[in-house]
Design a protein around this motif. Structure first.
Motif, PDB file in Angstrom:
ATOM      1  N   UNK A   1      -4.421   6.958  -3.505  1.00 27.81           N
ATOM      2  CA  UNK A   1      -3.767   5.767  -2.621  1.00 27.81           C
ATOM      3  C   UNK A   1      -5.151   5.034  -2.390  1.00 27.81           C
ATOM      4  N   UNK A   2      -5.047   3.672  -2.686  1.00 29.15           N
ATOM      5  CA  UNK A   2      -6.234   2.819  -2.190  1.00 29.15           C
ATOM      6  C   UNK A   2      -5.833   1.571  -1.343  1.00 29.15           C
ATOM      7  N   UNK A   3      -6.491   1.528  -0.232  1.00 29.00           N
ATOM      8  CA  UNK A   3      -5.904   0.278   0.655  1.00 29.00           C
ATOM      9  C   UNK A   3      -5.885  -0.867  -0.280  1.00 29.00           C
ATOM     10  N   UNK A   4      -6.903  -1.449  -1.039  1.00 23.86           N
ATOM     11  CA  UNK A   4      -6.977  -2.467  -1.738  1.00 23.86           C
ATOM     12  C   UNK A   4      -5.731  -2.605  -2.809  1.00 23.86           C
ATOM     13  N   UNK A   5      -5.195  -1.536  -3.348  1.00 24.14           N
ATOM     14  CA  UNK A   5      -3.956  -1.615  -4.367  1.00 24.14           C
ATOM     15  C   UNK A   5      -2.684  -1.777  -3.221  1.00 24.14           C
ATOM     16  N   UNK A   6      -2.783  -1.348  -2.118  1.00 31.58           N
ATOM     17  CA  UNK A   6      -1.475  -1.260  -1.101  1.00 31.58           C
ATOM     18  C   UNK A   6      -1.432  -2.651  -0.821  1.00 31.58           C
ATOM     19  N   UNK A   7      -2.499  -3.089  -0.685  1.00 27.43           N
ATOM     20  CA  UNK A   7      -2.533  -4.684   0.144  1.00 27.43           C
ATOM     21  C   UNK A   7      -2.127  -5.518  -1.158  1.00 27.43           C
ATOM     22  N   UNK A   8      -2.302  -5.224  -2.485  1.00 25.47           N
ATOM     23  CA  UNK A   8      -1.979  -6.063  -3.347  1.00 25.47           C
ATOM     24  C   UNK A   8      -0.458  -5.951  -3.618  1.00 25.47           C
ATOM     25  N   UNK A   9       0.019  -4.802  -3.628  1.00 21.61           N
ATOM     26  CA  UNK A   9       1.619  -4.633  -3.793  1.00 21.61           C
ATOM     27  C   UNK A   9       2.340  -5.036  -2.455  1.00 21.61           C
ATOM     28  N   UNK A  10       1.692  -5.096  -1.465  1.00 24.38           N
ATOM     29  CA  UNK A  10       2.327  -5.638  -0.346  1.00 24.38           C
ATOM     30  C   UNK A  10       2.471  -7.078  -0.371  1.00 24.38           C
ATOM     31  N   UNK A  11       1.347  -7.779  -0.710  1.00 22.44           N
ATOM     32  CA  UNK A  11       1.180  -8.981  -1.106  1.00 22.44           C
ATOM     33  C   UNK A  11       2.279  -9.723  -2.075  1.00 22.44           C
ATOM     34  N   UNK A  12       2.637  -8.881  -2.921  1.00 21.53           N
ATOM     35  CA  UNK A  12       3.567  -9.243  -4.174  1.00 21.53           C
ATOM     36  C   UNK A  12       4.791  -9.236  -3.742  1.00 21.53           C
ATOM     37  N   UNK A  50       4.917   4.687  -4.653  1.00 20.30           N
ATOM     38  CA  UNK A  50       4.324   5.712  -3.856  1.00 20.30           C
ATOM     39  C   UNK A  50       5.443   6.899  -3.641  1.00 20.30           C
ATOM     40  N   UNK A  51       6.490   6.675  -4.002  1.00 22.98           N
ATOM     41  CA  UNK A  51       7.638   7.622  -3.879  1.00 22.98           C
ATOM     42  C   UNK A  51       7.556   8.345  -2.554  1.00 22.98           C
ATOM     43  N   UNK A  52       7.403   7.336  -1.490  1.00 25.76           N
ATOM     44  CA  UNK A  52       7.672   7.729  -0.018  1.00 25.76           C
ATOM     45  C   UNK A  52       8.887   6.800   0.388  1.00 25.76           C
ATOM     46  N   UNK A  53       9.560   7.350   1.482  1.00 27.03           N
ATOM     47  CA  UNK A  53      10.816   6.688   2.052  1.00 27.03           C
ATOM     48  C   UNK A  53      10.108   6.423   3.507  1.00 27.03           C
ATOM     49  N   UNK A  54      10.335   4.998   3.558  1.00 29.35           N
ATOM     50  CA  UNK A  54       9.793   4.415   4.725  1.00 29.35           C
ATOM     51  C   UNK A  54      11.274   4.003   5.614  1.00 29.35           C
ATOM     52  N   UNK A  55      11.099   4.074   6.904  1.00 30.35           N
ATOM     53  CA  UNK A  55      12.203   3.628   7.721  1.00 30.35           C
ATOM     54  C   UNK A  55      12.023   2.387   8.428  1.00 30.35           C
ATOM     55  N   UNK A  56      13.041   1.643   9.081  1.00 28.22           N
ATOM     56  CA  UNK A  56      12.661   0.416   9.708  1.00 28.22           C
ATOM     57  C   UNK A  56      11.846   0.643  10.658  1.00 28.22           C
ATOM     58  N   UNK A  57      11.813   1.620  11.369  1.00 24.06           N
ATOM     59  CA  UNK A  57      10.966   2.183  12.518  1.00 24.06           C
ATOM     60  C   UNK A  57       9.519   2.109  12.235  1.00 24.06           C
ATOM     61  N   UNK A  58       9.280   2.720  10.888  1.00 26.32           N
ATOM     62  CA  UNK A  58       7.944   2.779  10.536  1.00 26.32           C
ATOM     63  C   UNK A  58       7.501   1.242  10.230  1.00 26.32           C
ATOM     64  N   UNK A  59       8.233   0.515   9.995  1.00 25.06           N
ATOM     65  CA  UNK A  59       7.758  -1.090   9.632  1.00 25.06           C
ATOM     66  C   UNK A  59       7.512  -1.748  11.093  1.00 25.06           C
ATOM     67  N   UNK A  60       8.441  -1.421  11.957  1.00 22.44           N
ATOM     68  CA  UNK A  60       8.362  -1.910  13.272  1.00 22.44           C
ATOM     69  C   UNK A  60       7.284  -1.534  14.272  1.00 22.44           C
TER      70      UNK A  60
END
Length: 76
Positions: A1-12, A50-60
């Motif tokens: 998992x690369x930060x660059x790829x995560x940023x691109x996916x996030x931006x999309x 990424x097959x990871x479950x995020x919760x609202x608290x993780x984002x907050x």
């Protein structure tokens, strides 16, 4: 998992925000387009990519895009 790829996916997840505005240090809660709907899109993207479950608290709890990346990476 690369930060660059995560940023691109996030931006999309944004329709009106230029991807070049989003970097590792972007405080994503301050983006004009950020909303609860965008948060749900990010949760869905993380689950799909990424097959990871995020919760609202993780984002907050995250301040920057890199903080969120580190949260996802820690759950991997």
């Amino acid at each position: 998992m690369e930060l660059k790829d995560f940023i691109e996916n996030f931006a999309n997840q944004f329709d009106d925000t230029d991807a070049s505005e989003i970097t590792a240090t972007t405080v994503f809660h301050d983006l004009e387009e950020w909303s609860s709907l965008t948060a749900l899109s990010v949760i869905g993207m993380v689950d799909e990519e990424y097959d990871i479950t995020l919760k609202g608290a993780d984002i907050n709890d995250a301040v920057t895009v890199e903080d969120l990346f580190n949260t996802v990476k820690a759950k991997a």
